[in-house]
Write an enzyme that holds these catalytic residues in place. Structure first.
Site, short mmCIF file in Angstrom:
data_model
loop_
_atom_site.label_atom_id
_atom_site.label_comp_id
_atom_site.label_asym_id
_atom_site.label_seq_id
_atom_site.Cartn_x
_atom_site.Cartn_y
_atom_site.Cartn_z
CB VAL A 83 -13.60 -1.06 6.74
CG1 VAL A 83 -14.79 -1.77 6.45
CG2 VAL A 83 -13.24 -0.83 8.15
CB VAL A 89 -1.08 -0.04 1.31
CG1 VAL A 89 -1.89 1.14 1.09
CG2 VAL A 89 -1.74 -1.29 1.38
CB ILE A 127 -15.34 -0.40 -0.83
CG1 ILE A 127 -15.19 -1.73 -1.64
CG2 ILE A 127 -16.97 -0.11 -0.70
CD1 ILE A 127 -16.05 -2.85 -1.03
CD GLU A 141 -0.63 -13.21 4.35
OE1 GLU A 141 0.45 -13.54 4.54
OE2 GLU A 141 -1.24 -12.19 3.91
N GLY A 155 -10.90 -2.11 1.91
CA GLY A 155 -9.89 -1.73 0.73
C GLY A 155 -10.28 -0.29 0.23
N GLY A 194 -1.48 -15.75 -4.24
CA GLY A 194 -1.30 -14.68 -3.37
C GLY A 194 -2.45 -14.10 -2.69
CE LYS A 198 -6.93 -6.36 8.37
NZ LYS A 198 -6.59 -6.51 6.83
N GLY A 251 -5.60 -4.98 -2.33
CA GLY A 251 -4.63 -4.54 -3.68
C GLY A 251 -4.15 -3.22 -3.52
CE LYS A 289 -10.66 -6.37 5.98
NZ LYS A 289 -10.67 -7.33 4.91
N1 LIG Z 1 -2.39 -5.01 1.06
C1 LIG Z 1 -3.70 -4.69 1.04
O1 LIG Z 1 -4.46 -4.97 -0.22
C2 LIG Z 1 -4.38 -4.12 2.02
C3 LIG Z 1 -5.77 -3.87 2.00
C4 LIG Z 1 -6.33 -2.88 2.91
C5 LIG Z 1 -5.42 -2.58 4.07
N2 LIG Z 1 -4.19 -2.93 4.15
C6 LIG Z 1 -3.50 -2.61 5.29
O2 LIG Z 1 -2.29 -1.76 5.06
C7 LIG Z 1 -1.33 -1.82 5.82
C8 LIG Z 1 -0.24 -2.13 5.14
O3 LIG Z 1 -0.24 -3.37 4.49
P1 LIG Z 1 0.82 -3.64 3.24
O4 LIG Z 1 0.02 -5.17 2.50
O5 LIG Z 1 1.32 -2.56 2.40
O6 LIG Z 1 1.74 -4.27 4.05
P2 LIG Z 1 3.18 -4.98 3.37
O7 LIG Z 1 3.34 -4.71 2.05
O8 LIG Z 1 3.77 -5.83 4.40
O9 LIG Z 1 3.98 -3.58 4.01
C9 LIG Z 1 4.61 -3.14 5.14
C10 LIG Z 1 5.85 -2.02 5.20
O10 LIG Z 1 5.93 -2.07 6.40
C11 LIG Z 1 7.38 -1.69 6.69
N3 LIG Z 1 7.62 -2.12 8.20
C12 LIG Z 1 7.42 -3.41 8.63
N4 LIG Z 1 7.92 -3.32 10.01
C13 LIG Z 1 8.53 -2.00 9.98
C14 LIG Z 1 9.17 -1.45 10.96
N5 LIG Z 1 9.54 -2.02 12.23
N6 LIG Z 1 9.58 -0.13 10.96
C15 LIG Z 1 9.54 0.39 9.65
N7 LIG Z 1 9.00 -0.07 8.78
C16 LIG Z 1 8.41 -1.45 8.83
C17 LIG Z 1 7.85 -2.96 5.72
O11 LIG Z 1 9.10 -2.37 5.37
P3 LIG Z 1 10.10 -3.16 4.30
O12 LIG Z 1 9.41 -2.90 2.55
O13 LIG Z 1 11.38 -2.39 4.01
O14 LIG Z 1 9.98 -4.59 4.57
C18 LIG Z 1 6.91 -2.36 4.53
O15 LIG Z 1 7.09 -1.38 3.75
C19 LIG Z 1 -1.68 -2.74 6.97
O16 LIG Z 1 -2.33 -2.28 8.07
C20 LIG Z 1 -2.74 -3.49 6.21
O17 LIG Z 1 -3.71 -4.32 6.97
C21 LIG Z 1 -3.51 -3.69 3.19
#
Ligand SMILES: NC(=O)c1ccc[n+]([C@@H]2O[C@H](COP(=O)([O-])OP(=O)(O)OC[C@H]3O[C@@H](n4cnc5c(N)ncnc54)[C@H](OP(=O)(O)O)[C@@H]3O)[C@@H](O)[C@H]2O)c1
Length: 434
Positions: A134, A15, A138, A192, A136, A189, A107, A304, A207
């Site tokens: 909540v 994100v 929407i 998990e 994504g 993907g 969330k 996404g 959510k």
């Molecule tokens: N992915 C989705 O589709 C989606 C949808 C809705 C909501 N969300 C929410 O959005 C948030 C992020 O999700 P994501 O999918 O983008 O996660 P992600 O791809 O795992 O990215 C997490 C990021 O946080 C960084 N990070 C982790 N630990 C850290 C630390 N101790 N200090 C500094 N940076 C740190 C990571 O750094 P590195 O890159 O260097 O490892 C990475 O850049 C979450 O709360 C998730 O629930 C995600």
């Protein structure tokens, strides 16, 4: 044009990197729309060397997101790391203590600490925006908090987990087993390596906890949610649902009842003709029943990078434009204490599938147990007996009229001890939808 909005962006993953790329790519358009430039001034992630698809040369780097929140030369803090505690909570609290608006997609953080954080924000004259937390992309939060603010909401519900919906859709469309569909979801993907959080219903529960608070103006209460996942849904249930005119979805429901608020996440049979039943694959949907508007349904991508970044960006633009409503829709001091309706008081129809030994008295025992508990049956069908482990057991499918969860559980517990059932009874709640 007003002065620029300087953002501190913590988390540059799926994100976060998309948000930074969008701000870079659309900078002129965004500035034109909100009347001021938006710039990412500081960033934090774990790996400083990774190429993330945007030019980070003008941005201050922080190994520690808490330091970014506490000391960064920023006007707003955007948290896109994830997780409910540790440095993430610390960083958000540090930003709020400075009076900075916080934008997050987290969330878990809100479901666990939303009320405390909303109070901290209000004490410091700022707020938290969390459209992406909540469903994504929407716009569910803005709809609940703003568009429906003059309505009395009676029920908020939806399909809040794309992984579960993908698995259930494939089971139905292709006649595949739960395990085969889960494996495909992992390969693609969508799920998990440890899928418990998704298929166990916990992701949807986080959510739902947030939506319920917005819907009813009450405190967030994650612990009050009844949660049941989809791992026990079999192809027999999917086929029976189809024959009965239903489809099975993992449903999240927040409902106002006479005894309090019912929050539940579980597989449900919903009418095949309902709008919600048409929501397939990884798509999410949020539906709301309210006094003025009746029923509405919002559907779209629940996850996404680009879709979620779209929601984060809309919050950032609200901050830039100075439109920052109360975190949970109303000031935290006016949130009602959460009053929980017990799941055993839940009322509705039920689908029950039993594997019954083909013996004299078995059917009489089923009928007696139902009658003892005041349960009346809408239909009961015995399918042809199948030989299993050398013993004949016939699948029996029943649909009840409206009854209570307590009555159903008592009847099924009693049936399990009567000795006529080969396996544990299967029970799926039926949700009444238009
Ligand atoms: N992915 C989705 O589709 C989606 C949808 C809705 C909501 N969300 C929410 O959005 C948030 C992020 O999700 P994501 O999918 O983008 O996660 P992600 O791809 O795992 O990215 C997490 C990021 O946080 C960084 N990070 C982790 N630990 C850290 C630390 N101790 N200090 C500094 N940076 C740190 C990571 O750094 P590195 O890159 O260097 O490892 C990475 O850049 C979450 O709360 C998730 O629930 C995600």
């Amino acid at each position: 044009m007003k002065s620029e909005l300087r953002l501190g962006l913590a988390g540059l993953g799926t994100v976060g990197a998309n948000v930074a790329q969008l701000i870079e790519r659309k900078s002129e358009l965004l500035a034109e729309r909100v009347g001021r430039p938006i710039r990412v001034a500081g960033v934090s992630a774990r790996d400083r060397t990774k190429n993330r698809g945007f030019d980070a040369s003008g941005m201050a780097w922080f190994d520690d997101p808490v330091a970014l929140a506490r000391e960064g030369e920023i006007d707003a803090f955007v948290e896109l790391i994830g997780g409910s505690d540790g440095i993430v909570r610390e960083a958000v609290e540090a930003a709020l203590r400075r009076g900075l608006p916080v934008v997050t997609a987290n969330k878990a953080l809100l479901a666990h600490h939303g009320v405390a954080l909303a109070r901290l924000a209000a004490e410091n004259g700022t707020e938290i925006l969390f459209e992406a937390a909540v469903a994504g992309g929407i716009p569910a939060i803005k709809t609940m908090r703003e568009a429906l603010s003059g309505n009395d909401v009676s029920r908020v519900y939806g399909i809040l987990n794309g992984t579960c919906n993908y698995i259930l859709t494939r089971m139905e469309k292709e006649g595949l087993s739960f395990d085969a569909c889960l494996k495909d979801a992992q390969d693609l993907g969508y799920a998990e390596a440890d899928p418990t959080f998704d298929i166990g219903g916990y992701d949807a529960a986080h959510k739902l906890a947030i939506l319920t608070s917005l819907a009813f103006g009450c405190e967030i209460s994650l612990d009050s949610i009844f949660v049941e996942g989809i791992s026990k849904i079999s192809i027999d249930d999917i086929n029976a649902a189809s024959e009965l005119g239903y489809r099975i979805k993992l449903l999240a429901v927040g409902l106002k009842t006479d005894t309090g608020i019912e929050q539940r996440v579980h597989p449900a049979m919903i009418p095949a003709r309902s709008a919600l039943a048409q929501v397939d694959g990884v798509t999410n949907a949020v539906a709301v029943d309210s006094d003025l508007l009746g029923s509405i349904l919002l559907a779209g991508p629940g996850a996404g990078g680009p879709a979620t970044a779209s929601a984060v960006l809309s919050d950032i633009m609200d901050v830039a434009g100075g439109f920052v409503p109360p975190t949970l829709g109303i000031p935290p001091a006016r949130l009602q204490p959460y009053q929980r309706a017990r799941m055993r008081a839940h009322e509705g129809g039920y689908y029950i599938r039993l594997s019954v030994y083909d013996r004299v008295g078995a059917f009489a025992s089923i009928a007696n147990r139902m009658a003892e508990n005041g349960i009346s049956l809408e239909s009961i069908v015995q399918r042809k007996a199948a030989a299993k482990n050398g013993e004949e057991a016939a699948p029996v499918v029943m649909v009840t009229h409206e009854t209570t969860e307590a009555a159903i559980r008592k009847a099924l517990d009693a049936l399990s001890t009567d000795g006529h059932l080969k396996d544990e009874p299967q029970m799926i709640r039926i949700e009444d939808l238009d």
